[in-house]
Design an enzyme around this catalytic site. Structure first.
Site, short mmCIF file in Angstrom:
data_model
loop_
_atom_site.label_atom_id
_atom_site.label_comp_id
_atom_site.label_asym_id
_atom_site.label_seq_id
_atom_site.Cartn_x
_atom_site.Cartn_y
_atom_site.Cartn_z
N ASN A 205 36.79 18.43 7.59
CA ASN A 205 35.96 17.32 8.05
C ASN A 205 35.49 16.44 6.90
OD1 ASN A 205 34.05 18.96 6.93
ND2 ASN A 205 32.83 19.22 8.78
N LEU A 208 36.29 10.03 3.24
CA LEU A 208 35.72 8.85 2.58
C LEU A 208 35.94 7.71 3.56
CD1 LEU A 208 36.22 7.84 -1.12
CD2 LEU A 208 36.21 6.14 0.70
N HIS A 331 23.72 19.04 2.90
CA HIS A 331 23.39 19.59 4.21
C HIS A 331 23.82 21.05 4.39
CE1 HIS A 331 26.96 16.83 5.55
NE2 HIS A 331 27.45 18.01 5.28
N MET A 383 35.20 9.77 13.31
CA MET A 383 35.93 8.63 12.77
C MET A 383 36.13 7.47 13.76
SD MET A 383 39.86 9.91 12.52
CE MET A 383 39.89 11.68 12.37
N HIS A 406 22.56 16.73 10.82
CA HIS A 406 23.46 16.41 9.70
C HIS A 406 24.71 15.63 10.14
CE1 HIS A 406 26.32 19.41 11.00
NE2 HIS A 406 26.99 19.41 9.88
N GLY A 409 28.20 16.99 15.26
CA GLY A 409 28.30 18.36 15.77
C GLY A 409 29.51 18.52 16.66
N LYS A 482 41.20 10.98 4.78
CA LYS A 482 40.87 12.39 5.00
C LYS A 482 41.89 13.29 4.29
CE LYS A 482 39.11 13.83 8.86
NZ LYS A 482 37.66 13.83 8.66
#
Lengths: 483, 148
Positions: A205, A208, A331, A383, A406, A409, A482
């Site tokens: 996960n 950038l 996180h 994304m 964070h 989920g 990714k």
């Protein structure tokens, strides 16, 4: 599927009573609304919140944020604080393998209209310049002595090498280097595993993302932060790579034995732990802090590479494009922080496993420029939808040990994603929304598809309405790379 | 569509267990040595997809682990395989178990250069969460959740 009936406290808080599992030292509290609760009931996350309540020294509640989902040991989205003076423990499973997985956000003074024709070139250039994927190696090669410097100085080491400026450190949690790191607490294997991975994004996960601000919620805060509609921002999500995985593995192994040694009863061995004030606890925290600093150095290096790529594509120095760091938050981490509990100041070990620090205005540890505003909190979404910038609040300090959610989920497993989502269809859908995706493998794209996540807008609604952090602005993705 | 791009010979060797964030696997074997070998190969198959072999040299890595219990030994074994493979830049194409009992294992990883593979899913570690290693009748069975 969880069978427990949660007790409603108010519209955004749900209690797991101690009676749910004999051995719980405190109740659990889950922050969610009715809509998100339906997803939360679907897996074993609620039981994991209850399991965390077994930890010796746990204070007030075992907490869960609205992005909570089933993890291993702790739920992802879990927060637990233990009272060090009362035998409170630290658990490597409460931090996770990717120690100081975190996210940073930088702004630019570029407008969407200015870059839209160069967006594809920019994303492809970022994909080429930023090492991604498993086994990827960065250009940063250091000897053992310098490696230890990274573990002590964190992002400061990177800035010392010219990979950024002093202002970046002010805008990083713990100024990019948490105190108390001890390179001697790190195994030889961890050094070997982390070697050559500095300045690499990783996979899964991690990402950038180039984004554009599409919604403002707090005009004053946006003005103070220099943010406006249609402005281009960048978000970087990465962690401590193999270095952190090895430290977690090393210390989970040793802490399994601490359960018997310290007569600790937990319902899941992945919650293996030791008193913070024990040789095992101190050693783990010293090593964990090394990994945290490694991760901050890593994200600093990734930001440097990003700035260089922007410079090349737009033929302008990065500072002239206003590419300043808004903030960098961890996180996955355990930190020693002070809180007033029942009228007394106590030193607590706060575990944030898939949860973000969200310190309110005037909190210690905030840079001068954010003292009045509160700490910037960065919440990446999936994304295909949105990401958010929030601010920490006093209410978070009072209720959740200065913590908030964070991310979005997960709601669907990787295996379910691979069974039901077609990579080509997904890429076309994203393209139709104007989102360019570059990834090392199609499997990653499918596993990280928007439909495997909760809607981050729902998650942020809860933390905003519950007062744990306040919305500043929302971004939408333009291009993502990714691993 | 190929899930995790598994070669067909490996698909039969393990089952996937549902888990929201991570990946669970179940492996079965008639011997303990077979169980440890299959689990190691399952972890490899979940993450790595063979490409054209550009670097043909094989590397043999000895893996020795000790633990107080069989379940701990199982997790330690998988984590040692992951760690060694990462450090050496290898994918273990085959795994041999020389000897194993409830507290000790000696095995051999036959590694191929990671550049011969495309890595689809990074497995960070094996965890103790919902871990089971047990013998039912004549069949050894293990279930483990992997952090990805």
């Amino acid at each position: 599927m969880s069978e427990i009936k949660l007790e409603k406290i108010d519209d955004y808080r749900w209690r797991i009573p101690r009676s749910f599992k004999p051995g719980m030292r405190v109740p659990g509290i889950i922050y969610a609304d009715e809509k998100l609760l339906k997803d939360i009931y679907q897996d074993k996350a609620i039981e994991q919140v209850a399991n965390v309540a077994f930890l010796p020294g746990i204070v007030n509640y075992s907490l869960a944020m609205p992005d909570i989902h089933w993890g291993y040991g702790f739920p992802i989205g879990g927060v637990a604080a233990t009272d060090i003076a009362e035998g409170g423990v630290v658990s490597p499973g409460g931090v996770g393998f990717d120690i100081n997985c975190g996210v940073r956000m930088l702004k630019t003074n570029l407008q969407y209209e200015e870059i839209k024709d160069k967006l594809k070139e920019l994303i492809y250039a970022l994909f080429s310049d930023v090492p991604t994927g498993v086994g990827s190696k960065g250009d940063i090669r250091v000897g053992r002595k310098e490696e230890k410097e990274i573990l002590l100085k964190g992002a400061g080491w990177a800035v010392g090498q010219g990979y950024g400026v002093q202002e970046d450190l002010e805008c990083t949690e713990e100024s990019g280097a948490i105190e108390g790191a001890d390179p001697e607490a790190v195994s030889e294997r961890a050094y070997e595993r982390g070697k050559a991975q500095s300045g690499t994004l990783g996979s899964g996960n991690h990402f950038l993302e180039v984004q554009v601000i599409d919604q403002l919620y707090n005009r004053d805060a946006c003005d103070a932060l220099g943010l406006d509609l249609d402005q281009i921002t960048v978000m970087i999500h990465s962690g401590s790579r193999g270095f952190g995985y090895q430290i977690c593995d090393d210390y989970t192994r040793s802490m399994i034995h601490c359960l018997q040694k310290y007569n600790i009863n937990v319902p899941d061995r992945q919650l293996a732990c030791a008193p913070v004030d024990s040789s095992e606890g101190r050693q783990y925290l010293a090593a964990m802090r090394c990994a945290a600093n490694y991760a901050w150095a890593n994200r600093q290096c990734l930001m440097h590479l990003t700035r260089q790529t922007f410079e090349r594509i737009f033929a302008t120095p990065w500072h002239k494009m206003g590419m300043q760091l808004i903030y960098d938050v961890a996180h996955n981490i355990a930190k020693v922080e002070k809180y007033v509990i029942d009228g007394k100041e106590k030193k607590l070990c706060v575990h944030r496993k898939g949860a973000t620090r969200a310190f309110g205005p005037e909190s210690p540890g905030l840079p001068e420029k954010y003292k009045k505003l509160g700490q910037p909190v960065i919440i990446p979404g999936d994304m295909g939808r949105n990401s958010y910038l929030l601010l920490g609040t006093q209410k978070a300090m009072d209720e959740t040990f200065g913590s908030t959610c964070h991310g979005a989920g997960r709601v669907k497993s990787r295996t379910a994603a691979l069974k039901s989502i077609n990579a080509n269809v997904l890429l076309k859908e994203l393209e139709s929304k104007g989102i360019i995706v570059k990834a090392s493998g199609r499997g990653t794209i499918v596993e990280e598809a928007p439909q495997v996540y909760k809607d981050v807008n729902d998650v942020v609604d809860v933390v905003h309405n519950a007062g744990l952090s306040k919305r500043v602005c929302r971004m939408r993705p333009l291009g993502v790379i990714k691993g | 569509m190929a899930h995790f791009f598994l070669p067909s010979c490996v698909v039969k060797n393990y089952e996937l267990l549902e888990h929201t964030a991570d990946i669970g696997i179940r492996v079965k074997a008639l011997t303990l040595a077979g169980l440890f070998r299959k689990a190691g190969l399952a972890v490899k198959s979940l993450s790595a997809e063979k490409q054209k072999t550009q670097y043909p040299q094989k590397h043999k890595i000895v893996i020795i682990q000790k633990a107080d219990t069989l379940e701990e030994l199982f997790v330690n074994w998988l984590n040692e395989l992951l760690s060694k493979a990462a450090v050496e830049g290898l994918v273990f194409e085959d795994i041999r178990v020389k000897q194993v009992n409830e507290k000790f294992i000696e095995g051999l990883g036959i590694g191929s250069d990671i550049r011969n593979y495309k890595i689809n899913t990074e497995i960070k570690a094996a965890t103790y969460h919902q871990l089971k290693v047990q013998k039912n009748g004549i069949v050894w069975k293990a279930e483990v959740i992997l952090d990805v």
